[in-house]
Design a protein around this motif. Structure first.
Motif, PDB file in Angstrom:
ATOM      1  N   LYS A   1      28.305   7.388  31.710  1.00 20.57           N
ATOM      2  CA  LYS A   1      28.574   7.655  33.128  1.00 20.57           C
ATOM      3  C   LYS A   1      29.918   8.371  33.308  1.00 20.57           C
ATOM      4  O   LYS A   1      30.723   8.040  34.191  1.00 20.57           O
ATOM      5  N   VAL A   2      30.130   9.360  32.468  1.00 25.49           N
ATOM      6  CA  VAL A   2      31.392  10.111  32.495  1.00 25.49           C
ATOM      7  C   VAL A   2      31.423  11.050  33.701  1.00 25.49           C
ATOM      8  O   VAL A   2      30.490  11.818  33.912  1.00 25.49           O
ATOM      9  N   LYS A   3      32.493  10.980  34.463  1.00 29.24           N
ATOM     10  CA  LYS A   3      32.648  11.872  35.611  1.00 29.24           C
ATOM     11  C   LYS A   3      33.303  13.188  35.212  1.00 29.24           C
ATOM     12  O   LYS A   3      33.047  14.230  35.813  1.00 29.24           O
ATOM     13  N   HIS A   4      34.183  13.121  34.205  1.00 31.81           N
ATOM     14  CA  HIS A   4      34.840  14.331  33.702  1.00 31.81           C
ATOM     15  C   HIS A   4      34.872  14.259  32.182  1.00 31.81           C
ATOM     16  O   HIS A   4      35.402  13.301  31.612  1.00 31.81           O
ATOM     17  N   ALA A   5      34.313  15.254  31.539  1.00 35.20           N
ATOM     18  CA  ALA A   5      34.238  15.273  30.078  1.00 35.20           C
ATOM     19  C   ALA A   5      35.120  16.377  29.517  1.00 35.20           C
ATOM     20  O   ALA A   5      35.186  17.476  30.070  1.00 35.20           O
ATOM     21  N   VAL A   6      35.805  16.055  28.426  1.00 37.41           N
ATOM     22  CA  VAL A   6      36.559  17.057  27.678  1.00 37.41           C
ATOM     23  C   VAL A   6      35.860  17.264  26.341  1.00 37.41           C
ATOM     24  O   VAL A   6      35.576  16.305  25.627  1.00 37.41           O
ATOM     25  N   ILE A   7      35.556  18.523  26.036  1.00 37.73           N
ATOM     26  CA  ILE A   7      34.903  18.865  24.775  1.00 37.73           C
ATOM     27  C   ILE A   7      35.847  19.751  23.979  1.00 37.73           C
ATOM     28  O   ILE A   7      36.417  20.710  24.502  1.00 37.73           O
ATOM     29  N   THR A   8      36.027  19.423  22.695  1.00 37.18           N
ATOM     30  CA  THR A   8      36.844  20.265  21.832  1.00 37.18           C
ATOM     31  C   THR A   8      36.110  20.456  20.507  1.00 37.18           C
ATOM     32  O   THR A   8      34.999  19.964  20.331  1.00 37.18           O
ATOM     33  N   SER A   9      36.712  21.170  19.582  1.00 38.99           N
ATOM     34  CA  SER A   9      36.066  21.363  18.275  1.00 38.99           C
ATOM     35  C   SER A   9      37.102  21.717  17.228  1.00 38.99           C
ATOM     36  O   SER A   9      38.230  22.113  17.541  1.00 38.99           O
ATOM     37  N   VAL A  10      36.683  21.596  15.986  1.00 41.83           N
ATOM     38  CA  VAL A  10      37.462  22.132  14.873  1.00 41.83           C
ATOM     39  C   VAL A  10      37.325  23.647  14.875  1.00 41.83           C
ATOM     40  O   VAL A  10      36.476  24.206  15.574  1.00 41.83           O
ATOM     41  N   ASN A  11      38.153  24.336  14.105  1.00 43.32           N
ATOM     42  CA  ASN A  11      37.953  25.765  13.879  1.00 43.32           C
ATOM     43  C   ASN A  11      36.823  25.956  12.884  1.00 43.32           C
ATOM     44  O   ASN A  11      36.751  25.256  11.869  1.00 43.32           O
ATOM     45  N   ARG A  12      35.943  26.894  13.174  1.00 40.00           N
ATOM     46  CA  ARG A  12      34.852  27.231  12.258  1.00 40.00           C
ATOM     47  C   ARG A  12      34.921  28.728  11.955  1.00 40.00           C
ATOM     48  O   ARG A  12      34.069  29.516  12.329  1.00 40.00           O
ATOM     49  N   ASP A  13      35.981  29.116  11.242  1.00 35.69           N
ATOM     50  CA  ASP A  13      36.202  30.529  10.941  1.00 35.69           C
ATOM     51  C   ASP A  13      35.124  31.123  10.050  1.00 35.69           C
ATOM     52  O   ASP A  13      34.953  32.344  10.012  1.00 35.69           O
ATOM     53  N   GLU A  14      34.409  30.262   9.326  1.00 32.21           N
ATOM     54  CA  GLU A  14      33.381  30.776   8.409  1.00 32.21           C
ATOM     55  C   GLU A  14      32.101  31.193   9.136  1.00 32.21           C
ATOM     56  O   GLU A  14      31.250  31.890   8.565  1.00 32.21           O
ATOM     57  N   LEU A  15      31.954  30.786  10.386  1.00 36.67           N
ATOM     58  CA  LEU A  15      30.774  31.150  11.174  1.00 36.67           C
ATOM     59  C   LEU A  15      31.019  32.478  11.887  1.00 36.67           C
ATOM     60  O   LEU A  15      32.079  32.694  12.470  1.00 36.67           O
ATOM     61  N   LYS A  16      30.020  33.343  11.854  1.00 36.14           N
ATOM     62  CA  LYS A  16      30.172  34.654  12.481  1.00 36.14           C
ATOM     63  C   LYS A  16      30.511  34.549  13.955  1.00 36.14           C
ATOM     64  O   LYS A  16      31.333  35.312  14.476  1.00 36.14           O
ATOM     65  N   ASP A  17      29.885  33.573  14.648  1.00 36.22           N
ATOM     66  CA  ASP A  17      30.135  33.426  16.081  1.00 36.22           C
ATOM     67  C   ASP A  17      31.164  32.344  16.382  1.00 36.22           C
ATOM     68  O   ASP A  17      31.350  31.954  17.534  1.00 36.22           O
ATOM     69  N   ARG A  18      31.863  31.843  15.340  1.00 38.17           N
ATOM     70  CA  ARG A  18      32.895  30.806  15.477  1.00 38.17           C
ATOM     71  C   ARG A  18      32.362  29.517  16.112  1.00 38.17           C
ATOM     72  O   ARG A  18      33.135  28.709  16.616  1.00 38.17           O
ATOM     73  N   GLY A  19      31.030  29.356  16.091  1.00 38.69           N
ATOM     74  CA  GLY A  19      30.427  28.165  16.687  1.00 38.69           C
ATOM     75  C   GLY A  19      30.131  28.322  18.168  1.00 38.69           C
ATOM     76  O   GLY A  19      29.821  27.341  18.859  1.00 38.69           O
ATOM     77  N   ALA A  20      30.195  29.547  18.684  1.00 35.59           N
ATOM     78  CA  ALA A  20      30.066  29.790  20.127  1.00 35.59           C
ATOM     79  C   ALA A  20      28.736  29.309  20.694  1.00 35.59           C
ATOM     80  O   ALA A  20      28.688  28.805  21.825  1.00 35.59           O
ATOM     81  N   GLU A  21      27.662  29.441  19.939  1.00 37.28           N
ATOM     82  CA  GLU A  21      26.356  29.042  20.471  1.00 37.28           C
ATOM     83  C   GLU A  21      26.268  27.535  20.672  1.00 37.28           C
ATOM     84  O   GLU A  21      25.728  27.062  21.684  1.00 37.28           O
ATOM     85  N   ILE A  22      26.829  26.767  19.730  1.00 39.61           N
ATOM     86  CA  ILE A  22      26.859  25.316  19.900  1.00 39.61           C
ATOM     87  C   ILE A  22      27.715  24.955  21.118  1.00 39.61           C
ATOM     88  O   ILE A  22      27.374  24.059  21.908  1.00 39.61           O
ATOM     89  N   TRP A  23      28.824  25.650  21.274  1.00 39.67           N
ATOM     90  CA  TRP A  23      29.667  25.448  22.458  1.00 39.67           C
ATOM     91  C   TRP A  23      28.868  25.675  23.737  1.00 39.67           C
ATOM     92  O   TRP A  23      28.885  24.856  24.659  1.00 39.67           O
ATOM     93  N   TYR A  24      28.193  26.811  23.812  1.00 45.00           N
ATOM     94  CA  TYR A  24      27.447  27.178  25.012  1.00 45.00           C
ATOM     95  C   TYR A  24      26.368  26.146  25.322  1.00 45.00           C
ATOM     96  O   TYR A  24      26.241  25.689  26.466  1.00 45.00           O
ATOM     97  N   GLN A  25      25.593  25.775  24.300  1.00 44.63           N
ATOM     98  CA  GLN A  25      24.490  24.839  24.512  1.00 44.63           C
ATOM     99  C   GLN A  25      24.997  23.453  24.904  1.00 44.63           C
ATOM    100  O   GLN A  25      24.365  22.747  25.702  1.00 44.63           O
ATOM    101  N   THR A  26      26.141  23.038  24.353  1.00 45.90           N
ATOM    102  CA  THR A  26      26.692  21.722  24.685  1.00 45.90           C
ATOM    103  C   THR A  26      27.038  21.640  26.168  1.00 45.90           C
ATOM    104  O   THR A  26      26.646  20.697  26.869  1.00 45.90           O
TER     105      THR A  26
END
Length: 297
Positions: free
Chosen positions: A110-135
């Motif tokens: 029942k979170v009213k405000h969520a903070v999402i962060t991540s590690v750096n994923r320099d080895e991924l071509k999109d830097r993990g952007a698609e997972i970010w977007y979908q999340t």
């Protein structure tokens, strides 16, 4: 209030004449039923939180209120910043089901405000952007009233990846510069100060509410910090957090100075003078501390 144990490296430095960790850095240990509830949900959904990986001093307060900052894209980072407690190495985790699990956990908590962060994923071509977007997209679908801050990593100049990361409907986009320009080579050897400023500038140009954070006590001077505030303001920053650096282990960058709460208060005023809309400044402040207040800045 219970004081957390002083780590061995601090004890050694104390004997060498460096001041002991001051009283204003005492924090409560994470206890209580709400903390236990969040702990259980995080474990059951196999989620990572920066609260744990980053040894955050506010974990007891935030988790006790039933909130947490989720870390996506695994818990192994491709960077080797000398201040950070997150493990460094070659990541193997890339879980396309992670966005669904994070969204489901946020609904259950029942979170009213969520903070999402991540590690750096320099080895991924999109830097993990698609997972970010979908999340972000799935959180918004599952819990439309939940507001979201995304604390995103350096995309290493991949501006297409940046646009994908920040275009899913979050209310705040944060990217921490972490320290002043002079200390980058030692503190953030795989990052560039100017590149982080450009990332903030591009995020603002996209129409987002922008946020960044700086740790104090790494050896910066007041003049250097003020210049960093000027640079951030000139590049479109809205919200700045300032907090005391705490050394995670003896292998990490040492604490050079304990910054007094009154000095933090003066830095807050300096930031506001420079046009920043909101400055959260104090010894125990971290990027996601009181993040719910930053949505409407």
């Amino acid at each position: 209030m219970i004081e957390l144990p002083i780590i061995p490296s601090e004890q050694q430095r104390n004997r060498a004449g460096v001041p002991k960790r001051p009283d204003w850095l005492r924090v409560k240990l994470p206890i209580g039923p709400e903390y236990a509830k969040v702990r259980k949900l995080v474990d059951e959904h196999k989620l990572h939180t920066i609260c744990e990986s980053g040894n955050c001093p506010n974990m007891g307060e935030c988790w006790g209120a039933g909130t947490a900052t989720f870390m996506i894209l695994g818990n192994i980072c491709t960077r080797s910043c000398t201040f950070c407690a997150v493990a460094t190495g070659r990541p193997t985790e890339y879980d396309t089901d992670e966005p669904r699990r994070v969204a489901e956990a946020i609904v259950l908590m029942k979170v009213k405000h969520a903070v999402i962060t991540s590690v750096n994923r320099d080895e991924l071509k999109d830097r993990g952007a698609e997972i970010w977007y979908q999340t972000v997209r799935l959180i918004k679908e599952a819990s439309p009233t939940t507001t979201i801050e995304t604390l995103i990593p350096d995309t290493k100049g991949n501006w297409e990846a940046l646009e994908r990361m920040i275009s899913a409907g979050q209310e705040v986009v944060s990217h921490n510069v972490e320290t002043v320009e002079r200390l980058y080579r030692r503190v953030r050897p795989q990052a560039r100060y100017e590149r982080s400023l450009e990332q903030i500038r591009r995020t603002k140009a996209y129409g987002q509410r922008t946020k960044s954070g700086i740790m104090l006590g790494l050896g910066e001077t007041r003049d250097e910090l003020v210049k960093a505030m000027d640079d951030l303001a000139e590049n479109g920053l809205d919200i700045l957090t300032l907090g005391q650096y705490l050394q995670p282990t003896k292998m990490h960058h040492e604490v050079i100075e304990w910054i007094h709460p009154e000095t933090f208060a003066s830095y807050r005023e300096e930031g506001l003078k420079r046009g920043l809309k909101y400055v959260e400044s104090g010894p125990l402040v971290r990027s996601s501390y009181h993040a719910e207040k930053h949505v409407n800045v």
